[in-house]
Design an enzyme around this catalytic site. Sequence first.
Site, PDB file in Angstrom:
ATOM      1  N   ARG A 198       0.823  -1.205   0.000  1.00 51.71           N
ATOM      2  CA  ARG A 198       0.000   0.000   0.000  1.00 51.71           C
ATOM      3  C   ARG A 198       0.858   1.256   0.000  1.00 51.71           C
ATOM      4  NH1 ARG A 198      -5.243  -0.420   1.701  1.00 51.71           N
ATOM      5  NH2 ARG A 198      -5.135   1.473   2.963  1.00 51.71           N
ATOM      6  N   LEU A 231       2.439   1.518  -6.683  1.00 50.89           N
ATOM      7  CA  LEU A 231       2.478   0.350  -7.574  1.00 50.89           C
ATOM      8  C   LEU A 231       1.106   0.025  -8.156  1.00 50.89           C
ATOM      9  CD1 LEU A 231       4.899  -2.008  -5.596  1.00 50.89           C
ATOM     10  CD2 LEU A 231       5.431  -0.518  -7.539  1.00 50.89           C
ATOM     11  N   ASP A 233      -1.416   3.671 -15.385  1.00 49.12           N
ATOM     12  CA  ASP A 233      -1.617   2.442 -14.620  1.00 49.12           C
ATOM     13  C   ASP A 233      -2.787   1.633 -15.158  1.00 49.12           C
ATOM     14  OD1 ASP A 233       0.233   3.829 -13.217  1.00 49.12           O
ATOM     15  OD2 ASP A 233      -0.883   3.914 -11.334  1.00 49.12           O
TER      16      ASP A 233
END
Length: 494
Positions: free
Chosen positions: A262, A266, A316
């Site tokens: 967390r 990422l 992402d």
Amino acid sequence: MLCSDQNFDIAQVIRFFRSKPGELAIYYELESGEKSYSRGIVKVCPNTHRVTRFLEKPQEGVTASRLASVVFYCLRKESLTYISEFLNKHPDVKDRTFGKFWEWLVNEEKVPVYGMKLPTGFQLIGQVGLSDYTKWLAHYSSKQQLSPSKPITCRSYARVGLMGNPSDGFNGKTIAMSISNFWAEVTLMESQTLVLLPHPLNDPTEFGGLQDLFRISRKEGYLGGLRLLQATCKKFYQFCSEQGIALSKQNFTLKYDTNIPRQVGLAGSSAIVSATLKCLMKFYNITDNDLPQPVRANFILNVETDELFITAGLQDRVVQVYEGLVYMDFSKQLMDERGYGEYIPLDMRDLPMFWLAYLSDPSDSGRIHSNVRQRWLNGEPAVVEAMKSFAELTDQSRAAFQCKDWARLAQLMDENFELRRSVYTDDCLGPGNLKMVQLARQFGSAVKLPGSGGAVVGLCMDQERLMEMKRAFQEAGCVFCLIVPYDPSVQGQN
């Protein structure tokens, strides 16, 4: 009567009808064996969802459309007079069919008619024989007709930005890669009511005491994954309603699990949203034609930015939809013209060994963006030029990947970090990120931030020093691992 695999949500159909300034026709996509001359065939504008052409049982070869209108229409009260007009103009009984009426209404009278897609098979009861029933039973059994014993489980992977980030939010270019080390997994099971199950660790509702609550809240924050599930479901229903896709009337239970660290940049939040969307698409039989990959990436971003006010860019979400190693161009011209960029998967064979390190006690990664966006919107020359430079570095890196020039790629990764440092400043990057970069460089490794902060990704040309570097990072209180790229083309991967 109608025969389909599920009752669809009539409330959703009515909501779509009321949102459009015209009539409504339900349609579905013909199966491979169905002939277009057995149905009313429609052409539908993918943007406005208006039926641009209606052909009642056309001869083979007249149209390439495989969208068949079913006997389900909504007609506004003020349009009922068209029925009398049609009957007056068509005295011959054989011309007085519902299909002919809608063909006349759309093609000749140019009355606005909008289409809503039924994502299922379809047949008229009374027009099928035993063989047809057998075929449809086989068809439905091949779909995801679920029970609690056969859930849908979908996984989305963490990613590392290898070049160009954070320019994805500034009309730049990036290269990112999904990695097998970390993932989010969502499971959907059909149920009587719709249930979202909280994660026992990420969504705690019971604590040992105030001190325990304080410790967990300080380390994990207040933002668990349950809100991501709920926001995705809400946005999915809204999207299907707006895009004219009728959903079957089914309920489900959702639960999730994740091992993505967390707050280290990422893409842990978007992985949960992405995996949830995959489950919903499978459950409701929504195809890539209904929700194409570039649109899906936009959808995931909108869940986070519009529903949850998370600061984020497209990178992402794109790499988690396409998976693998992806080159992305977010130029303003592309984004303005079609709403998404140019996304190109790159060859993943013979990649060098990348490594990843992240802080064991990170801060909120979203704070790392600081005021750069406002400076960019204000047209500050230094920021505008930096985003152009990120794009140039990305194009050079793409060439390095194609030529497998890893020494050049390492050099470009270092340049990417220094450019980011010049724009965001050391105060904004924070001592933890700077410490990890400095540590990597002591071992001759190229290094940059893979996301918004809290982690670094590196390319070490001297692999004999990798273990020594790993020990140094661990002694500094960081987690260190070698990256395992996720290649979707490799068989046997989840």
